[in-house]
Scaffold this active site. Structure first.
Site, short mmCIF file in Angstrom:
data_model
loop_
_atom_site.label_atom_id
_atom_site.label_comp_id
_atom_site.label_asym_id
_atom_site.label_seq_id
_atom_site.Cartn_x
_atom_site.Cartn_y
_atom_site.Cartn_z
N ALA A 50 -9.99 -0.25 5.30
CA ALA A 50 -9.54 1.07 5.75
C ALA A 50 -8.33 0.98 6.67
CB ALA A 50 -10.69 1.79 6.45
N ASP A 51 -8.21 -0.11 7.43
CA ASP A 51 -7.08 -0.25 8.34
C ASP A 51 -5.74 -0.21 7.62
OD1 ASP A 51 -8.56 -1.74 11.03
OD2 ASP A 51 -9.53 -1.85 9.08
N PHE A 52 -5.74 -0.58 6.34
CA PHE A 52 -4.49 -0.61 5.59
C PHE A 52 -3.95 0.80 5.36
CE2 PHE A 52 -5.90 -4.79 3.36
CZ PHE A 52 -5.95 -5.42 4.59
N GLU A 88 0.80 -1.22 0.00
CA GLU A 88 0.00 0.00 0.00
C GLU A 88 0.84 1.27 0.00
OE1 GLU A 88 -2.79 -3.18 1.27
OE2 GLU A 88 -0.74 -2.62 1.86
N HIS A 116 -9.14 -5.09 10.52
CA HIS A 116 -9.85 -4.95 9.25
C HIS A 116 -11.19 -4.26 9.41
CE1 HIS A 116 -6.93 -7.96 7.98
NE2 HIS A 116 -7.34 -7.86 6.73
#
Length: 726
Positions: free
Chosen positions: A483-485, A458, A528
């Site tokens: 979104a956590d990434f 990412e 996640h």
């Protein structure tokens, strides 16, 4: 006994070493230009160090004295169409590129600089001093030098932070069908940074024309390269990614030029990325004008041995040996450069009133206006002057019952069909019949080469998209699977993309859309499931949209793709499978920036909510029945786009407010919003701002604990009941 077979790298890895014979056959005009650039950069850098010692530089002055050979030798192999970016120690790279842009046929060390070259020196010095006439009006300073017209796309204060962007510049060059290449300069410290290695992998996999130019100056601050890695031949990194690699003596500008010329030819022929490593040495400490030996991590003998190979001295000796210049002329070139720098300084500085002889100050008229401090955090939205913007309320086009995820795929297909600049990148977006959720269904076949499945990296592909956006020829749509990434790519999202427009003077558009889903209630657990709205809302530069209906998704995505600011489009897994009003056949309308939607009128309390919480709030108000709640779907969540007019009109009726969101209280969006509402509308409030949020913890895998960690209809009803009791 097993057989042992030696393995060889798939790409060439060579070292280029020049001899006196190579200097003998080099074009005299090239050698004079090399020397001229070396002199101008060295003289400029020494002038900056003198200013720093006099207290006239606010912040660091990362000198490149000693390292000029790498920058000059490499840049002279490029054209103005080629892009470069660099590190915090980037004065030499920037000046080399800018001077080569204004003097593309070469410079002569004994000639006065052209007006354009003099302007480069003046504006660069002004920027380093934080002054209005600088390239970014003083906002970038020493570590953020950018002149896009010259192909100097920005130096960077985050170690390795600019490397992914350079991959984006390279992708744009290739996608536009040009022979231009991209060069990213970084040091031995950045070689071990994840973003650098991720970008090398991505560039190799996609065969991008980007050169990873390693200035191995032997020390990352005070830690030697031999302490930091078991393989101090840093160009060896290229072998791990099947990237052709060159190594040269960075104190020998001709060797660098020859290596870079080969690397550039390799890239222009379509053979993919390159690595060029040059061994060089910064003569001073990490910052300022003291030698490293003054801080105990280098000895004077080491410093002396490197100074004996000073690129200026080496170049001058060859010029004199070949009778291209005399010793008096090489010395005279330095004297003349110093005189010009004194003249340039007189534009910016004046004697300090009441000070000692020689003391100076910055002329007061050179400072930027303090009132300009927030101008340019985002654009002025003039891009919507001719856009098909419809009314915020109701449905401006015919609608029908539509599945939410179908609206996501349909509007993206429409934009890609009508705008060849738009493309999508992310993990698995090119497979699985539309990615993991169907958002790109049918698009890979319809738009070959524009739905890009990325490696799991990412930080690299978000930064690459940032580079593409800064280049300006294409509009990247980045999908983060969860979104956590975003935390993995936090440097690129917040330090780079979000700050770029403001940092580079408020004039640099950053047209980028980031799509990501909030996946609460899916059983994917703590890593996640986050709602990132609160994090983005407290970070400058980003616009945030949160569509809750198919109709809104189409209109808001169209707006996001037209916007010249980076926009994060939040999606919720609860909504993907839902149905609601969506356009029948019009996929081109834009919903206005900064306009909320009143989903239910009411008179007792204003309920502010967004995204997947909207249907839960509407259900709660109807089911509870004892409090007449006016439900406002915020739609736009960033500080610059909140619909304060609609909120104020509602509070004028209800005199109390409830902010309802699903996510954890620690990263809550409602925290800053409650504070802002209290400050803006204190006189309208009859009670403190009320809030419904998730728990402190992130959602767990356990179905019971997961439900306990998030807010839904029941939590809203409980808060409405408390309101009813008062």
């Amino acid at each position: 006994m097993p057989e042992h077979r030696s393995l060889k790298p798939a790409s060439p890895w060579v070292e280029i070493v020049t001899t006196e014979a190579d200097w003998d056959v080099a074009d005299p005009a090239l050698l004079r230009t090399i020397y001229a650039q070396l002199v101008w950069i060295r003289t400029f850098e020494q002038y900056v160090l003198d200013l720093a010692a006099a207290g006239l530089i606010h912040g660091p002055a990362h000198s490149s004295i000693g390292q000029e050979g790498g920058a000059v030798g490499s840049v002279l192999a490029l054209t103005s169409e080629d892009s470069v970016n660099g590190s915090h120690r980037g004065h030499h790279q920037f000046l080399a590129k800018a001077l080569h842009h204004v003097e593309p046929t070469g410079m002569d060390p004994l000639s006065a600089p052209s007006d354009q070259a003099r302007d480069v020196l003046l504006r660069t010095l002004a920027e380093i001093c934080g002054l209005d006439r600088g390239w970014s009006h003083g906002r970038g300073g020493s570590m953020h030098l950018r002149w896009k017209e010259a192909g100097a796309m920005g130096t960077n204060a985050i170690v390795g932070g600019g490397v992914p962007q350079a991959a984006g510049f390279a992708w744009s060059h290739r996608q536009a069908g040009t022979p231009a290449v991209s060069v990213t300069y970084f040091g031995d410290g950045a070689v071990n940074i994840g973003s650098t290695l991720e970008s090398m992998n991505l560039a190799g996999a996609w065969s991008l024309p980007v050169c990873f130019f390693i200035e191995n100056n032997q020390y990352a601050v005070s830690t030697s390269v031999h302490e930091a890695t078991a393989e101090p031949r840093l160009s060896a990194r290229g072998m791990g990614f099947n990237i052709a690699s060159w190594k040269a003596d960075g104190m020998d500008p001709l060797a660098v030029h020859l290596a870079m010329s080969e690397a550039v030819a390799y890239m222009r022929s379509g053979r993919g990325p390159t690595v060029v490593e040059v061994d060089t040495y910064r003569f001073f400490h990490q910052n300022g004008g003291f030698a490293g030996s003054a801080f105990g991590y280098r000895d004077k003998g080491e410093e002396r041995s490197w100074r004996d190979r000073d690129p200026l001295k080496q170049t001058a000796s060859h010029l004199e040996r070949r009778c291209i210049m005399t010793a008096a002329e090489t010395t005279e070139a330095i004297v003349r450069a110093k005189a010009v720098m004194d003249e340039v300084g007189q534009v910016l500085f004046e004697p300090l009133p009441g000070g000692k002889p020689g003391q100076r100050r910055i002329k007061p008229t050179e400072w930027p206006d303090p009132e300009w401090v927030d101008v340019g955090v985002r654009g002025d939205l003039s891009e919507f002057d001719t856009a098909p913007v419809v009314a915020a309320a109701g449905h401006a086009v015919p609608v029908q019952e539509t599945k939410f995820i179908d609206a996501v795929a349909a509007v993206m297909a429409r934009r890609m069909e009508t705008d060849s600049r738009v493309f999508v990148m992310g993990e698995d977006v090119h497979r699985l019949n539309g990615g993991t959720n169907g958002a790109t269904r049918g698009l890979p076949d319809r738009f070959p080469g524009r739905i890009l499945g990325t490696p799991i990296s990412e930080n690299a592909f978000a930064g690459m998209a940032g580079g593409i956006a800064l280049d300006g020829r294409f509009v990247p749509v980045v999908e983060f699977m969860y979104a956590d990434f975003m935390w993995v790519a936090a440097d690129q999202l917040f330090n780079q993309i979000g700050k770029a427009r403001h940092m580079y003077g408020g004039e640099s558009s950053v047209p980028l859309v980031l799509r990501s889903k909030v996946a609460m209630r899916t059983g994917y657990g703590s890593q996640h499931s986050m709602d990132p709205a609160g994090v983005f809302a407290t970070s400058p530069g980003w616009r945030i949209v949160a569509p809750s209906t198919p109709y809104d998704y189409v209109g808001l995505m169209n707006t996001a793709l037209r916007c010249q600011d980076p926009v994060v489009v939040l999606e919720h897994v609860d909504l993907y499978g839902s149905s609601g009003p969506g356009p029948v056949d019009d996929l081109d309308y834009c919903l206005p920036v900064g306009k909320a939607a009143v989903r239910r009128p009411g008179s007792d309390v204003t309920v502010l909510t967004y995204l997947g919480m909207v249907p839960y709030v509407l259900e709660a108000v109807e089911e509870f029945g004892q409090v007449d709640g006016e439900v406002i779907d915020l739609r736009w969540l960033d500080r610059a786009s909140i619909d304060w007019d609609t909120i104020e009109a509602s509070l004028t009726k209800t005199n109390q407010v409830l902010i309802a969101e699903q996510g954890a209280i620690g990263t809550s969006y409602g925290g800053w919003l409650a504070d802002e509402i209290t400050r803006r509308f204190f006189d309208l409030l009859d009670a403190p701002v009320r809030r419904v949020t998730g728990a402190e913890s992130s959602p767990s895998i356990s179905k019971v604990l997961e439900r306990a960690a998030i807010a839904q209809k029941d939590e809203v009803i409980a808060e409405l009941a408390r309101i009813a009791r008062y």
